[in-house]
Design a protein around this motif. Structure first.
Motif, PDB file in Angstrom:
ATOM      1  N   LEU A  54       1.072  -1.500   0.088  1.00 60.70           N
ATOM      2  CA  LEU A  54       0.356   0.064   0.153  1.00 60.70           C
ATOM      3  C   LEU A  54       0.859   1.205   0.352  1.00 60.70           C
ATOM      4  O   LEU A  54       0.885   2.316  -1.001  1.00 60.70           O
ATOM      5  N   PHE A  55       1.848   1.387   0.617  1.00 63.86           N
ATOM      6  CA  PHE A  55       2.796   2.107   0.645  1.00 63.86           C
ATOM      7  C   PHE A  55       3.409   2.446  -0.504  1.00 63.86           C
ATOM      8  O   PHE A  55       3.767   3.994  -1.139  1.00 63.86           O
ATOM      9  N   LEU A  56       3.481   1.269  -1.419  1.00 66.95           N
ATOM     10  CA  LEU A  56       4.023   2.031  -2.734  1.00 66.95           C
ATOM     11  C   LEU A  56       3.700   2.482  -4.299  1.00 66.95           C
ATOM     12  O   LEU A  56       3.641   2.307  -5.531  1.00 66.95           O
ATOM     13  N   VAL A  57       1.503   1.902  -3.340  1.00 67.82           N
ATOM     14  CA  VAL A  57       1.139   2.948  -4.439  1.00 67.82           C
ATOM     15  C   VAL A  57       1.119   3.969  -4.746  1.00 67.82           C
ATOM     16  O   VAL A  57       1.195   4.746  -5.360  1.00 67.82           O
ATOM     17  N   THR A  58       1.228   4.693  -3.283  1.00 69.60           N
ATOM     18  CA  THR A  58       1.190   6.257  -3.603  1.00 69.60           C
ATOM     19  C   THR A  58       2.909   7.045  -3.479  1.00 69.60           C
ATOM     20  O   THR A  58       2.389   8.363  -3.748  1.00 69.60           O
ATOM     21  N   VAL A  59       3.379   5.828  -3.253  1.00 72.26           N
ATOM     22  CA  VAL A  59       5.342   6.897  -2.976  1.00 72.26           C
ATOM     23  C   VAL A  59       5.467   7.274  -4.397  1.00 72.26           C
ATOM     24  O   VAL A  59       6.423   8.017  -4.385  1.00 72.26           O
ATOM     25  N   ILE A  60       5.197   7.122  -5.606  1.00 68.65           N
ATOM     26  CA  ILE A  60       5.491   7.423  -6.900  1.00 68.65           C
ATOM     27  C   ILE A  60       5.206   9.165  -7.247  1.00 68.65           C
ATOM     28  O   ILE A  60       5.238   9.844  -8.303  1.00 68.65           O
ATOM     29  N   TYR A  61       4.231   9.342  -5.968  1.00 70.04           N
ATOM     30  CA  TYR A  61       3.560  10.764  -6.043  1.00 70.04           C
ATOM     31  C   TYR A  61       4.276  11.984  -4.818  1.00 70.04           C
ATOM     32  O   TYR A  61       4.501  11.295  -3.721  1.00 70.04           O
ATOM     33  N   ARG A  62       3.734  12.785  -5.405  1.00 69.39           N
ATOM     34  CA  ARG A  62       3.518  14.188  -3.710  1.00 69.39           C
ATOM     35  C   ARG A  62       2.947  14.798  -3.976  1.00 69.39           C
ATOM     36  O   ARG A  62       2.738  15.530  -5.350  1.00 69.39           O
ATOM     37  N   PHE A  63       2.390  15.442  -2.876  1.00 75.22           N
ATOM     38  CA  PHE A  63       1.910  16.339  -2.987  1.00 75.22           C
ATOM     39  C   PHE A  63       1.644  17.780  -3.101  1.00 75.22           C
ATOM     40  O   PHE A  63       1.119  18.661  -4.204  1.00 75.22           O
TER      41      PHE A  63
END
Length: 215
Positions: free
Chosen positions: A33-42
């Protein structure tokens, strides 16, 4: 004097799974789950996107959609088989995650990024299915285990862009996935050890030998 063997049957194992068997797949699922969104930043484009020269649409398709589709394909297998064969499903799934994360850590182009995300997504979907299957079989504390796992999963999804962005700014995006590789490897070792322990405990006891008749 001949003593007939006892007809009492050995106690059968209960239908539930030991709570500690959930640790391995749950830990791997949280990493997934961590790796799902780690490719983005806010606060803008991620380091991965900039270094590989990807557009936002390309990052969406190759980085996120491919991951989610692969996870959705593998999830039913983990859910259906995870309760009966948790270790047999979990260990290959985590190994797939490990290959994918290592590939992304050293990826030279978008094509291999896609392959790495698919491999990681397949493993993550399978271990998530195993985690849910094992939690459903718990005899006690099922609600607490489900709530804690769900809460940590949401936290992993929310914190990944922040932590990933901070580490990427300091060291580059590849280090983020190198660190993730270490965590996935730990999950693989934990799942393997707990699977061996569970298999050992599941062996039926050896019945006592009857006394031979006396002349």
């Amino acid at each position: 004097m001949y003593v007939p063997p006892s007809t009492q049957r050995a106690p059968q194992p209960t239908a539930g799974s030991p709570w500690w068997l959930v640790i391995g797949p749950a830990f791997a699922a949280l990493i997934g789950l961590f790796l799902v969104t780690v490719i983005y930043r806010f606060d803008g484009e991620s380091a991965l996107q900039l270094d590989l020269g990807m557009s936002s649409q390309s990052l969406l398709l190759n980085g996120l959609v491919s991951y989610l589709v692969a996870a959705a394909i593998a999830f039913p297998a983990g859910l259906l088989l995870g309760a009966r064969f948790p270790t047999a499903v979990t260990v290959p799934a985590i190994f797939s995650m490990l290959l994918g994360v290592v590939l992304i850590a050293f990826v030279p182009n978008i094509g291999l990024l896609l392959v790495g995300r698919v491999l990681t997504g397949l493993g993550a979907g399978a271990v998530l299915g195993v985690t849910i299957a094992l939690i459903r079989r718990l005899q006690a504390g099922r609600g607490a285990a489900a709530g804690i796992t769900a809460g940590l999963g949401v936290l992993a999804l929310a914190l990944a862009p922040v932590l990933g962005g901070l580490l990427s700014d300091a060291t580059g995006f590849r280090v983020v996935f190198v660190v993730a590789t270490l965590f996935v490897f730990v999950a693989l070792v934990v799942a393997g050890i707990l699977g061996i322990v569970a298999a050992t405990k599941a062996k039926p006891p050896v019945p006592p030998m009857p006394y031979p008749p006396h002349a």
